[in-house]
Design a protein around this motif. Structure first.
Motif, mmCIF file in Angstrom:
data_model
loop_
_atom_site.group_PDB
_atom_site.id
_atom_site.type_symbol
_atom_site.label_atom_id
_atom_site.label_comp_id
_atom_site.label_asym_id
_atom_site.label_seq_id
_atom_site.Cartn_x
_atom_site.Cartn_y
_atom_site.Cartn_z
ATOM 1 N N MET A 174 35.831 46.100 30.376
ATOM 2 C CA MET A 174 35.536 45.859 31.781
ATOM 3 C C MET A 174 35.360 47.197 32.511
ATOM 4 O O MET A 174 36.094 48.152 32.248
ATOM 5 C CB MET A 174 36.681 45.077 32.442
ATOM 6 C CG MET A 174 36.900 43.685 31.872
ATOM 7 S SD MET A 174 35.554 42.573 32.301
ATOM 8 C CE MET A 174 35.166 41.876 30.701
ATOM 9 N N LYS A 175 34.423 47.225 33.442
ATOM 10 C CA LYS A 175 34.177 48.473 34.162
ATOM 11 C C LYS A 175 34.978 48.577 35.458
ATOM 12 O O LYS A 175 35.276 49.679 35.921
ATOM 13 C CB LYS A 175 32.692 48.642 34.463
ATOM 14 C CG LYS A 175 32.097 47.548 35.332
ATOM 15 C CD LYS A 175 30.600 47.750 35.510
ATOM 16 C CE LYS A 175 29.994 46.615 36.348
ATOM 17 N NZ LYS A 175 28.530 46.781 36.515
ATOM 18 N N ASP A 176 35.303 47.431 36.075
ATOM 19 C CA ASP A 176 36.050 47.461 37.332
ATOM 20 C C ASP A 176 36.727 46.113 37.576
ATOM 21 O O ASP A 176 36.556 45.159 36.817
ATOM 22 C CB ASP A 176 35.136 47.826 38.511
ATOM 23 C CG ASP A 176 33.906 46.926 38.610
ATOM 24 O OD1 ASP A 176 34.011 45.723 38.276
ATOM 25 O OD2 ASP A 176 32.833 47.425 39.010
ATOM 26 N N TRP A 177 37.489 46.041 38.672
ATOM 27 C CA TRP A 177 38.261 44.838 38.973
ATOM 28 C C TRP A 177 37.362 43.640 39.274
ATOM 29 O O TRP A 177 37.693 42.500 38.914
ATOM 30 C CB TRP A 177 39.191 45.107 40.164
ATOM 31 C CG TRP A 177 40.431 45.810 39.771
ATOM 32 C CD1 TRP A 177 40.679 47.151 39.809
ATOM 33 C CD2 TRP A 177 41.620 45.209 39.238
ATOM 34 N NE1 TRP A 177 41.937 47.433 39.342
ATOM 35 C CE2 TRP A 177 42.537 46.262 38.992
ATOM 36 C CE3 TRP A 177 41.997 43.894 38.961
ATOM 37 C CZ2 TRP A 177 43.810 46.026 38.464
ATOM 38 C CZ3 TRP A 177 43.263 43.663 38.441
ATOM 39 C CH2 TRP A 177 44.151 44.727 38.194
ATOM 40 N N LYS A 178 36.244 43.888 39.903
ATOM 41 C CA LYS A 178 35.339 42.804 40.256
ATOM 42 C C LYS A 178 34.824 42.097 39.009
ATOM 43 O O LYS A 178 34.830 40.865 38.919
ATOM 44 C CB LYS A 178 34.175 43.357 41.083
ATOM 45 C CG LYS A 178 33.258 42.279 41.643
ATOM 46 C CD LYS A 178 32.191 42.908 42.531
ATOM 47 C CE LYS A 178 31.273 41.838 43.121
ATOM 48 N NZ LYS A 178 30.225 42.439 43.991
ATOM 49 N N GLN A 179 34.401 42.886 38.025
ATOM 50 C CA GLN A 179 33.914 42.302 36.782
ATOM 51 C C GLN A 179 35.044 41.628 36.015
ATOM 52 O O GLN A 179 34.854 40.562 35.410
ATOM 53 C CB GLN A 179 33.248 43.363 35.905
ATOM 54 C CG GLN A 179 32.598 42.764 34.657
ATOM 55 C CD GLN A 179 32.183 43.805 33.636
ATOM 56 O OE1 GLN A 179 32.617 44.956 33.694
ATOM 57 N NE2 GLN A 179 31.343 43.399 32.692
ATOM 58 N N ALA A 180 36.222 42.234 36.043
ATOM 59 C CA ALA A 180 37.369 41.667 35.327
ATOM 60 C C ALA A 180 37.713 40.275 35.844
ATOM 61 O O ALA A 180 37.942 39.343 35.057
ATOM 62 C CB ALA A 180 38.569 42.600 35.456
ATOM 63 N N GLU A 181 37.717 40.115 37.159
ATOM 64 C CA GLU A 181 38.059 38.802 37.711
ATOM 65 C C GLU A 181 37.018 37.749 37.353
ATOM 66 O O GLU A 181 37.360 36.600 37.043
ATOM 67 C CB GLU A 181 38.218 38.883 39.231
ATOM 68 C CG GLU A 181 38.666 37.563 39.846
ATOM 69 C CD GLU A 181 39.070 37.674 41.304
ATOM 70 O OE1 GLU A 181 39.468 36.651 41.880
ATOM 71 O OE2 GLU A 181 39.002 38.792 41.865
ATOM 72 N N LYS A 182 35.749 38.128 37.366
ATOM 73 C CA LYS A 182 34.684 37.181 37.010
ATOM 74 C C LYS A 182 34.871 36.639 35.596
ATOM 75 O O LYS A 182 34.571 35.475 35.318
ATOM 76 C CB LYS A 182 33.323 37.861 37.105
ATOM 77 C CG LYS A 182 32.833 38.143 38.511
ATOM 78 C CD LYS A 182 31.486 38.858 38.454
ATOM 79 C CE LYS A 182 30.975 39.201 39.845
ATOM 80 N NZ LYS A 182 29.691 39.937 39.766
#
Length: 332
Positions: A108-116
């Protein structure tokens, strides 16, 4: 004879009734790996209170902190067997190595992508839940924790260069993913169980640890952490899991109540996790650890090397075709 048969029938009915109510007749045990008073400990006590309230006191849960019920690798197996009712902890890959895909470095590159991708209901998360179900474990909720880093007793050489030897041994979790990650960013990976990691670092068996992040290092390693490298090694996510048979034995109403409380538990965590990461990095610094800055350029170089060198080998280990399909399903 009739009297005797009637007595036997009554006895059988009593046993059946007792068995039917056994799910709610005792207090469930839920395990986690952090000390008492930490964020996960507080969150699980809040969860236990919410379950008790939602079920009108029919389901009670006692929280066991600091691996009191065993190392998380053992606890996961015990949850599948029904010896431990619930846990909220890292994933053990000992039974099914395909679960290593959760902790692919630089996935994952960031929190936004992780949550998705990790939120309950996502394609990726459905795959993970299916893998757990094969161990007779039901995933009740996702518990995001942090992006990982490296905690050290000694200052590393050339910290931003993944191709430069740091000359330091790192404790790694017992998974090939972390072993290769450590080895390919310049360290020497040494597998040590989590429950023995602090002593290993304290006594000099290893010079540092990988596989956790600021939250974990502050909670369990702050007294031996002199340096911290926030290199975003992996996205750390834990799972709130329970024995599948225990869940099945609940009434449909209780199942819905438990699922609702678990979903709320997960949603609260997604709202708080990123801020918690920043706060724990700050706590480490205030406690005396030197935070070694790592540039975006250096992080990109590490990520590129790991994806090119480490990913293919791990994919071969867990099933190249299967893992590629899962990776292709990730939301960018």
């Amino acid at each position: 004879m009739k009297k005797s048969l009637f007595s036997i029938a009554l006895a059988i009915m009593a046993v059946v009734m007792l068995s039917a109510g056994s799910v709610e007749a005792r207090t469930w045990k839920i395990s986690h790996i952090r000390p008492q008073g930490t964020t996960i400990d507080n969150d699980l006590h809040r969860y236990a209170d919410a379950v008790k309230e939602a079920t009108d006191g029919k389901i009670k849960i006692k929280v066991y902190a600091a691996s009191a019920l065993g190392d998380y690798t053992i606890v996961q197996e015990r949850v599948g067997l029904g010896a431990v009712d619930m846990a909220c902890q890292p994933v053990s890959t000992g039974v099914d190595k395909r679960l290593q895909i959760i902790s692919f470095p630089y996935l994952m590159k960031d929190w936004k992508q992780a949550e998705k991708n990790f939120v309950t209901g996502s394609p990726f998360q459905k795959t993970i839940s299916d893998l757990f179900s094969q161990q007779d474990i039901r995933v009740m909720a996702v518990y995001p924790v942090y992006f990982g880093g490296v905690a050290l007793k000694k200052k590393p050489k050339n910290p931003e260069d993944p191709n430069s030897s740091k000359g330091l041994k790192l404790r790694v979790p017992p998974a090939k993913t972390f072993q290769m990650l450590a080895d390919n960013i310049g360290f020497i990976g040494t597998p040590v169980p989590f429950s023995e990691a602090f002593t290993a670092m304290q006594t000099g068996v290893v010079d540092g640890v990988i596989g956790s992040g600021a939250e974990g290092y502050y909670a369990s390693f702050r007294d031996v952490t002199k340096y911290y490298m926030p290199v975003n090694t992996h996205f750390e996510v834990w799972y709130l899991i329970m024995n599948q048979e225990l869940f099945t034995d609940l009434s449909s109403e209780q199942q819905q109540q438990l699922e609702k409380v678990s979903f709320e538990f997960e949603q609260r965590r997604w709202k708080n996790a990123q801020n918690d990461q920043m706060e724990n990095e700050k706590k480490l610094a205030e406690y005396g650890a030197e935070i070694i800055p790592v540039s975006d350029q250096a992080l990109s170089a590490m990520a590129a090397k790991i994806r090119n060198v480490v990913w293919p080998e791990i994919q071969d280990d867990i099933g190249a075709e299967w893992s590629q399909k899962v990776l292709d399903s990730l939301i960018q």
